[in-house]
Design an enzyme around this catalytic site. Structure first.
Site, PDB file in Angstrom:
ATOM      1  N   GLU A 128       1.043  -0.970   0.378  1.00 22.69           N
ATOM      2  CA  GLU A 128       0.260  -0.215   0.193  1.00 22.69           C
ATOM      3  C   GLU A 128       0.893   1.520  -0.009  1.00 22.69           C
ATOM      4  O   GLU A 128       0.517   2.511   0.807  1.00 22.69           O
ATOM      5  CB  GLU A 128      -0.972   0.127   1.048  1.00 22.69           C
ATOM      6  CG  GLU A 128      -1.989  -1.160   1.054  1.00 22.69           C
ATOM      7  CD  GLU A 128      -2.807  -1.291   1.604  1.00 22.69           C
ATOM      8  OE1 GLU A 128      -2.868   0.236   2.953  1.00 22.69           O
ATOM      9  OE2 GLU A 128      -4.477  -1.710   1.995  1.00 22.69           O
ATOM     10  N   GLU A 170      -4.843  -8.823   0.361  1.00 22.50           N
ATOM     11  CA  GLU A 170      -5.439  -8.033   1.172  1.00 22.50           C
ATOM     12  C   GLU A 170      -7.385  -7.280   0.420  1.00 22.50           C
ATOM     13  O   GLU A 170      -6.930  -7.366  -0.453  1.00 22.50           O
ATOM     14  CB  GLU A 170      -5.599  -6.811   2.066  1.00 22.50           C
ATOM     15  CG  GLU A 170      -4.160  -6.887   2.513  1.00 22.50           C
ATOM     16  CD  GLU A 170      -4.269  -5.973   3.614  1.00 22.50           C
ATOM     17  OE1 GLU A 170      -5.018  -5.444   3.905  1.00 22.50           O
ATOM     18  OE2 GLU A 170      -2.797  -5.867   3.692  1.00 22.50           O
TER      19      GLU A 170
END
Length: 359
Positions: free
Chosen positions: A181, A286
C-alpha cells in the site's frame, strides 16, 4: 489494509482509516492518460490491449487471521468452517516498530515456516515494512530522509538478516508483500514523498535479499486499488525486481459499485492489463468489506474476478469489518463466501515453477 501498529504485546489489530485521495475519486480521461503514458503504459483505448481473461479456475487462497504464531491454528478452524476447504495460503505481517521487527522473530517465523512445510502446496505471504517506525505519522520530509538513508545502504543488514532467517527456517520460497500500500498515506514506507528514491530503495532491498543462497523469494508489488495519494504506476520499481502485481481491494468508497472498482483509474482492469503486458500474475493479498456494510454482491463479484484472471493467490482479511468468519456483522456476505469457497480444493500455483527456479 489500514492496520494498526503491530506489536507483540498487543496482537489485536485495529482499523486505521486512510485519508488522502480515496479509491473512486473522479479523474478526467486526459489526466488519466497523461499519468499512464508518463509511466510507459499505453492509455486505455490504445491498441493492442493485452488479453487478461482466463478460463474459470480456482486460485490458491487463504485468509489473514492474525500476525503471530498463536493465530496459525485459526487457519485450520476457518478451513473446517468452509467444509474442509484447502486453504493453501497463510498471510501474516512483520511488525514495524523497530528494526528488530523487520529482522523477524525466529520463533514466530519458524512456526509459520513449519506450517508452510507441512504441505508442499502451501505458500506463506509475509508483509514486510520497508521503514520504521512504520505507523507513527512520520512527516513526508522525514520519509524522504529515511529513503535516502536506505539508498545509502544503512538498513541493508536488517533485510539480509530477515532473508537468512527465512531460508534457514525453510521459508526460502516466501512471498513478500514488500512496502504494501505504498501509494497511500498510512505507512512510513509510502512512495509519494519521493517516488524515485522509493523505487531505488525497493530495488536495493530486493537485491540484498536475493543475495542469500537458497532463497527463491517472490516479491509482490501491492498498492491500494485506485488512485489513492499517487498513481501506483509511478512507484513501480521495475520488472526485474517484481514477480507478482498485487492489489489490496476493499469495497470503498461508500456507494461504489464493483463495475466502478474495475474501471476506475488504477483499478482492477488497469492492474490486470499492467501485469499481462509484463507476463506477470496478479494477486489480492487483502480484500474484503469496508465502506458499504454487508455487501454480498461485492463478495460474489470479487471471487468471480479472481477466478477469471491470472491470480497467483488471494487472501481475504478476516476480521471486522472486512471478514466473513470472525466477524458477525456481515451475515449475508458470510453466507455467500461460504457457499463459493466451501470444499474448495485450492488451486495450482501460477508462480510455483518460477519459484523453484530461484534467481
Amino acid at each position: 489494509m489500514r492496520l494498526a501498529r503491530l506489536t507483540l504485546a498487543a496482537a489485536a489489530l485495529l482499523l486505521v482509516t486512510t485519508a488522502g485521495v480515496p479509491a473512486g475519486t473522479p479523474l478526467s480521461q486526459t489526466e488519466r492518460h497523461a499519468a499512464l503514458s508518463s509511466d510507459a503504459i499505453q492509455p486505455r483505448g490504445a491498441a493492442p490491449r493485452p488479453s487478461v481473461q482466463r478460463a474459470r479456475h480456482e486460485a490458491p487462497f487463504g485468509a489473514f487471521v492474525g500476525s503471530w504464531d498463536n493465530y496459525i491454528p485459526q487457519i485450520r478452524k476457518m478451513a473446517q468452517w468452509l467444509g474442509g476447504a484447502n486453504m493453501q495460503v497463510g498471510h501474516t505481517y512483520l511488525a514495524g516498530n523497530g528494526w528488530g521487527d523487520i529482522e523477524g522473530d525466529p520463533v514466530v517465523l519458524g512456526l509459520w515456516s513449519q506450517w508452510r512445510l507441512a504441505d508442499p502446496s502451501r505458500k506463506l505471504v509475509l508483509g514486510v515494512p520497508m521503514l520504521v517506525p512504520n505507523e507513527a505519522n512520520v512527516p513526508d520530509a522525514e520519509v524522504v530522509k529515511l529513503l535516502a538513508r536506505g539508498n545509502r545502504g544503512e538498513f541493508d543488514q536488517h533485510f539480509l538478516r530477515l532473508a537468512r532467517k527465512l531460508v534457514a527456517l525453510g521459508g526460502g520460497d516466501t512471498v513478500l508483500t514488500l512496502g504494501w500500500e505504498m501509494n497511500g498515506i498510512t505507512y512510513t514506507h509510502r512512495c509519494k514523498p519521493d517516488p524515485t528514491a522509493w523505487k531505488a530503495y525497493w530495488r536495493r532491498i530486493v537485491t540484498v535479499m536475493r543475495s542469500v543462497p537458497g532463497q527463491h523469494f517472490r516479491f509482490d508489488f501491492t498498492p491500494n486499488r485506485g488512485l489513492d495519494a499517487i498513481p501506483w504506476t509511478r512507484c513501480y520499481p521495475g520488472d526485474d525486481v517484481v514477480d507478482i502485481i498485487g492489489m489490496d481491494s476493499y469495497d470503498q468508497p461508500a456507494g461504489g459499485s464493483f463495475d466502478q472498482y474495475v474501471s476506475e483509474p488504477y483499478g482492477l482492469q488497469d492492474q490486470v492489463e499492467f501485469a499481462a503486458k509484463r507476463g506477470k500474475p496478479v494477486s489480492y493479498p487483502e480484500w474484503g468489506l469496508f465502506r458499504n456494510g454487508d455487501n454480498p454482491e461485492f463478495v460474489r463479484r470479487m471471487v468471480e474476478w479472481m477466478r477469471t484472471h491470472d491470480t497467483a493467490y488471494q487472501t481475504v482479511t478476516d476480521y471486522c469489518p472486512h471478514g466473513f468468519w470472525q466477524c458477525d456483522r456481515n451475515p449475508r456476505s458470510s453466507a455467500v463466501f461460504k457457499q463459493l469457497m466451501s470444499g474448495s480444493k485450492g488451486g495450482a500455483s501460477t508462480y510455483a515453477s518460477a519459484a523453484a527456479a530461484g534467481h
